[in-house]
Scaffold this motif. Structure first.
Motif, PDB file in Angstrom:
ATOM      1  N   TYR A 235      45.005  37.035  42.007  1.00  0.00           N
ATOM      2  CA  TYR A 235      46.246  37.178  42.769  1.00  0.00           C
ATOM      3  C   TYR A 235      45.979  37.705  44.172  1.00  0.00           C
ATOM      4  O   TYR A 235      46.678  37.340  45.128  1.00  0.00           O
ATOM      5  CB  TYR A 235      47.213  38.104  42.021  1.00  0.00           C
ATOM      6  CG  TYR A 235      47.897  37.410  40.855  1.00  0.00           C
ATOM      7  CD1 TYR A 235      47.646  37.790  39.538  1.00  0.00           C
ATOM      8  CD2 TYR A 235      48.772  36.352  41.082  1.00  0.00           C
ATOM      9  CE1 TYR A 235      48.265  37.143  38.473  1.00  0.00           C
ATOM     10  CE2 TYR A 235      49.389  35.698  40.020  1.00  0.00           C
ATOM     11  CZ  TYR A 235      49.139  36.101  38.714  1.00  0.00           C
ATOM     12  OH  TYR A 235      49.734  35.457  37.686  1.00  0.00           O
ATOM     13  N   GLN A 238      45.167  34.996  46.454  1.00  0.00           N
ATOM     14  CA  GLN A 238      46.331  34.163  46.767  1.00  0.00           C
ATOM     15  C   GLN A 238      47.396  34.957  47.525  1.00  0.00           C
ATOM     16  O   GLN A 238      48.538  34.549  47.631  1.00  0.00           O
ATOM     17  CB  GLN A 238      46.911  33.577  45.470  1.00  0.00           C
ATOM     18  CG  GLN A 238      45.937  32.637  44.746  1.00  0.00           C
ATOM     19  CD  GLN A 238      46.492  32.102  43.444  1.00  0.00           C
ATOM     20  OE1 GLN A 238      47.242  31.122  43.434  1.00  0.00           O
ATOM     21  NE2 GLN A 238      46.149  32.754  42.355  1.00  0.00           N
ATOM     22  N   ASN A 240      49.003  37.510  46.682  1.00  0.00           N
ATOM     23  CA  ASN A 240      50.083  38.048  45.850  1.00  0.00           C
ATOM     24  C   ASN A 240      49.681  39.470  45.477  1.00  0.00           C
ATOM     25  O   ASN A 240      49.159  39.747  44.391  1.00  0.00           O
ATOM     26  CB  ASN A 240      50.266  37.182  44.592  1.00  0.00           C
ATOM     27  CG  ASN A 240      51.505  37.600  43.793  1.00  0.00           C
ATOM     28  OD1 ASN A 240      51.998  38.733  43.921  1.00  0.00           O
ATOM     29  ND2 ASN A 240      51.996  36.696  42.970  1.00  0.00           N
ATOM     30  N   GLN A 242      51.361  42.215  44.936  1.00  0.00           N
ATOM     31  CA  GLN A 242      52.110  42.940  43.896  1.00  0.00           C
ATOM     32  C   GLN A 242      51.502  42.688  42.518  1.00  0.00           C
ATOM     33  O   GLN A 242      51.233  43.622  41.758  1.00  0.00           O
ATOM     34  CB  GLN A 242      53.582  42.501  43.926  1.00  0.00           C
ATOM     35  CG  GLN A 242      54.458  43.310  42.952  1.00  0.00           C
ATOM     36  CD  GLN A 242      55.933  42.955  43.085  1.00  0.00           C
ATOM     37  OE1 GLN A 242      56.296  42.160  43.930  1.00  0.00           O
ATOM     38  NE2 GLN A 242      56.773  43.543  42.269  1.00  0.00           N
ATOM     39  N   ASN A 243      51.285  41.398  42.174  1.00  0.00           N
ATOM     40  CA  ASN A 243      50.668  41.080  40.886  1.00  0.00           C
ATOM     41  C   ASN A 243      49.231  41.581  40.821  1.00  0.00           C
ATOM     42  O   ASN A 243      48.747  41.989  39.758  1.00  0.00           O
ATOM     43  CB  ASN A 243      50.705  39.570  40.629  1.00  0.00           C
ATOM     44  CG  ASN A 243      52.063  39.118  40.110  1.00  0.00           C
ATOM     45  OD1 ASN A 243      52.892  39.930  39.712  1.00  0.00           O
ATOM     46  ND2 ASN A 243      52.310  37.821  40.124  1.00  0.00           N
ATOM     47  N   LYS A 346      46.661  42.679  53.062  1.00  0.00           N
ATOM     48  CA  LYS A 346      47.890  41.960  53.401  1.00  0.00           C
ATOM     49  C   LYS A 346      48.080  41.924  54.918  1.00  0.00           C
ATOM     50  O   LYS A 346      48.420  40.887  55.497  1.00  0.00           O
ATOM     51  CB  LYS A 346      49.083  42.643  52.730  1.00  0.00           C
ATOM     52  CG  LYS A 346      50.403  41.924  52.978  1.00  0.00           C
ATOM     53  CD  LYS A 346      51.557  42.697  52.370  1.00  0.00           C
ATOM     54  CE  LYS A 346      52.887  42.026  52.705  1.00  0.00           C
ATOM     55  NZ  LYS A 346      54.034  42.801  52.222  1.00  0.00           N
TER      56      LYS A 346
END
Length: 725
Positions: A235, A238, A240, A242-243, A346
């Motif tokens: 994740y 990708q 993501n 949070q996951n 991020k």
């Protein structure tokens, strides 16, 4: 006598089975005692096969107790007896067990990998599927731990074919978990998630199975932790986050669960040891019951010992709880740190997105500017302008074309460096010839700004060096080009000093200095960033700001740094140090190479194979100027027919064409004409096409657009080789 021998063999076998059972119940000390009893019988009866099994049991007990030296010693003894008794099954298992111990330590890892491979080879001979799977999984896991994912898949792929419905869930869990890590490494995210989820499914089911012992449950929790780590990384890649954070938290939870079960296993071992001690004391008490006074003393002592043991067990629980809480706190802190890293990642991703937009905007502008010049000047030429203006227009047209090519090359070069595709080569080259060649190639820019170039090479340097001349050229072209660009009516000094003249090579300092506009101090830290530019209203083209970024990355490839001294309106000085080996100057032998043959002295017949009409015209006219005769084919099929009907001296073959491409056409041509030189004439990057072209039978590669002199040298070199046969 024969009957007696069978009875002894049965007795040894029963001891072996009992020792293995005690081992499974964590009764390692008792297991070793039984194994030792069996060992005495087997030695007395020269039973090599049983000796192999017994030493294997003893070694496993030591391995479980983390005494690797004794484990390794006993596994080797077992292997000796297995070989003498020709027990292939046992040999196969022992190579796998030895490999497991060897790969734990840095100094013996290589030997461990060899043992895994040998175990797999023996299992293939036995056609024993279950024995094949174990070394394959171990090798796959080993290479993944070393981040050698390609090697890991060489062993995981056959393991995947061997695992079946009846295979143990631990094997299925481990295989799916490792495949998940492999597919994550090659960025096949959907596959990675499928295999990782399958591993999690198997492991979750087995952690709830009450029939599993603590050691096995601990292994499943470790596999769960590993799979959740894969999911978190999946994740994160990708974006993501949070996951990624959720699955990272699950990873740490399962690490704690695995540790809890390991501690429970150790506690049970301690309890079993305590039970053995207690039984021994009771036996002593029974023997001394005849003496009442001694019996009372013994009871008192046993009570004290039991009390101490209970206190120790309680303390062990307290210490374990304290350590567990400490570890939880540490893991929570790690989790917070990882969360900060994910937030930072991020932000980095957002910066990359901004840079992409900046890149598209910058390159779009830089492409449109010279393209406008190309299209506009072409229109003026088509309208039959004044003949006096024709040469001026053509020079501007050539400048715009050269600029476009330089821009595209810069973008491709930067991309290659950032994806680690650029590798340093070692070739012999002359440093003075190289620098003078660069200066000559930049003569137009030097002339337009009325600059004078000074070259000074340290006399201590033997100008023939061994290193990557192409990368050095790219560095110097950018630095000298910038100096010429930002200096008018001034001087550019190119200096090469020998900082350290060793026996084997030189540490050279390259200095490019000018007396141009200089660089403001606040810009000096950012000019090496991608797209960074020093604005100058007097420049016709500002450029993409990639030149110095490429220079810095190429110098980093040489494990060096670039430095700058500059002041606004006072000029700039760039310098860096590179190491080159000494090389013996090679005398070219024209008779052997054929490269010094006079170009154009023979009327060679050349077949041009290209589907692009403009390319056909350009290539044909360049060849005709040198007295060559040409014919044209528009695709591979036409070329094959023409080569069957006519005799040509050489073929210039495009790669990408309709009906039949150049590679396929070359394969067919080589079936009926093995000697004719075929040169790939293509716009594809040389690194991407050269090996492919040579593998199908082509002799050489020329990349479009090309330098005319090099173009004819390549043609003559290949024709000469055939003529000399």
């Amino acid at each position: 006598m024969h009957s007696q021998s069978i009875q002894v063999s049965d007795s040894i076998q029963s001891y072996i089975e009992k020792a293995e059972k005690l081992q499974e119940e964590y009764k390692y000390e008792q297991s070793i005692e039984i194994a030792n009893a069996a060992l005495q019988n087997a030695l007395y009866n020269n039973d090599d096969k049983s000796l192999g099994h017994i030493y294997n049991i003893i070694a496993k007990n030591y391995e479980t107790s983390e005494d690797d030296n004794k484990a390794r010693k006993n596994y080797r003894k077992a292997l000796t007896y297995a070989k003498s008794s020709k027990s292939k099954n046992l040999e196969t298992d022992l190579y796998n067990n030895l490999a497991r111990v060897f790969t734990k330590h840095n100094l013996t890892r290589k030997k461990g990998v060899e043992y895994y491979k040998k175990s797999y080879e023996y299992a293939i001979e036995l056609k024993d599927t279950s024995r094949m799977i174990q070394p394959l999984l171990n090798l796959g896991e080993y290479y993944i731990s070393r981040h050698d994912f390609d090697s890991s898949y060489e062993y995981l792929a056959p393991a995947r074919k061997l695992v079946h419905r009846n295979s143990s869930n631990l094997v299925k869990t481990k295989l799916n978990g490792l495949l998940g890590k492999y597919f994550l490494s090659v960025r096949r995210f959907q596959k990675a998630e499928e295999y990782t989820d399958q591993a999690i499914s198997y492991a979750n089911g087995e952690t709830k199975n009450k029939e599993n012992n603590d050691e096995l449950i601990s292994q499943y929790y470790e596999e769960l932790a590993s799979s959740y780590e894969t999911k978190s990384e999946l994740y994160r890649k990708q974006d993501n986050f949070q996951n990624a954070y959720i699955y990272q938290k699950k990873q740490f939870q399962n690490i704690l669960m695995a540790n809890d079960h390991k501690k429970l296993k150790e506690l049970r071992r301690a309890n079993i040891k305590y039970e053995v001690d207690l039984l021994e004391k009771r036996a002593k008490k029974a023997e001394s019951e005849q003496k009442e006074s001694e019996s009372e003393v013994l009871k008192w002592r046993i009570s004290i010992i039991l009390g101490i043991i209970l206190i120790l067990i309680s303390l062990a629980f307290l210490i374990s709880s304290y350590k567990n809480n400490t570890q939880k706190k540490r893991l929570n802190n790690d989790l917070l740190d990882k969360n900060k890293e994910l937030i930072s990642a991020k932000e980095t991703a957002e910066q990359v997105s901004t840079l992409k937009s900046q890149f598209i905007s910058t390159v779009s502008h830089e492409l449109r500017t010279p393209l406008y010049g190309v299209i506009g000047l072409t229109s003026l030429l088509m309208e039959n302008p004044d003949k006096k203006k024709t040469n001026e227009y053509l020079e501007s047209l050539k400048f715009s074309g050269d600029y476009l090519l330089a821009l595209i090359n810069d973008v491709l070069q930067l991309s290659k460096i950032e994806t680690n595709e650029v590798k340093l080569e070692k070739v012999s080259f002359d440093i003075r010839t190289l620098i003078e060649g660069i200066v000559n190639s930049l003569h137009a820019k030097q002339k337009s700004n009325a600059n004078t170039v000074h070259i000074d090479i340290d006399k201590r340097i033997d100008t023939t060096l061994l290193g990557d001349s192409v990368r050095l050229s790219q560095i110097l072209i950018n630095l000298i080009g910038n100096a010429l660009k930002f200096t008018k009516d001034g001087n550019i000094w190119i200096t090469v000093k020998c900082v350290d003249c060793e026996n084997q090579g030189y540490l050279l300092r390259f200095i490019v200095k000018d007396d141009g506009i200089g660089i403001p101090e606040n810009k000096q830290q950012t000019i090496f960033d991608n797209f960074a530019q020093v604005k100058n209203e007097n420049q016709e083209y500002e450029g993409t700001g990639l030149g110095l970024a490429i220079v810095k990355k190429l110098i980093h490839l040489h494990n060096s740094e670039i430095f700058i001294n500059s002041a606004e309106n006072k000029g700039s000085e760039f310098y860096f140090d590179l190491f080159y080996l000494k090389a013996v100057r090679e005398q070219e032998n024209s008779l052997n190479t054929g490269e010094n043959l006079s170009i154009g002295t023979s009327n060679f017949y050349v077949l041009i194979v290209d589907d692009n009409r403009i390319n056909q015209i350009v290539t044909q006219n360049i060849l005709k100027k040198k007295g060559y005769t040409c014919n044209i084919a528009s695709n591979g099929m036409s070329a094959i027919e023409m080569l069957k009907d006519e005799k040509f001296d050489l073929v210039l073959m495009d790669i990408n064409m309709p009906e039949m491409n150049g590679l396929e056409a070359t394969k067919v041509i080589r079936t009926f004409n093995a000697n004719i030189p075929i040169i790939a004439l293509t716009a594809v990057e040389e690194g991407e096409i050269r090996s492919q072209a040579l593998s199908v039978g082509m002799n050489d590669v020329i990349i479009k657009p090309y330098d005319t002199q090099q173009f004819f040298q390549t043609i003559m070199r290949n024709i000469s080789k055939v003529k000399m046969l």
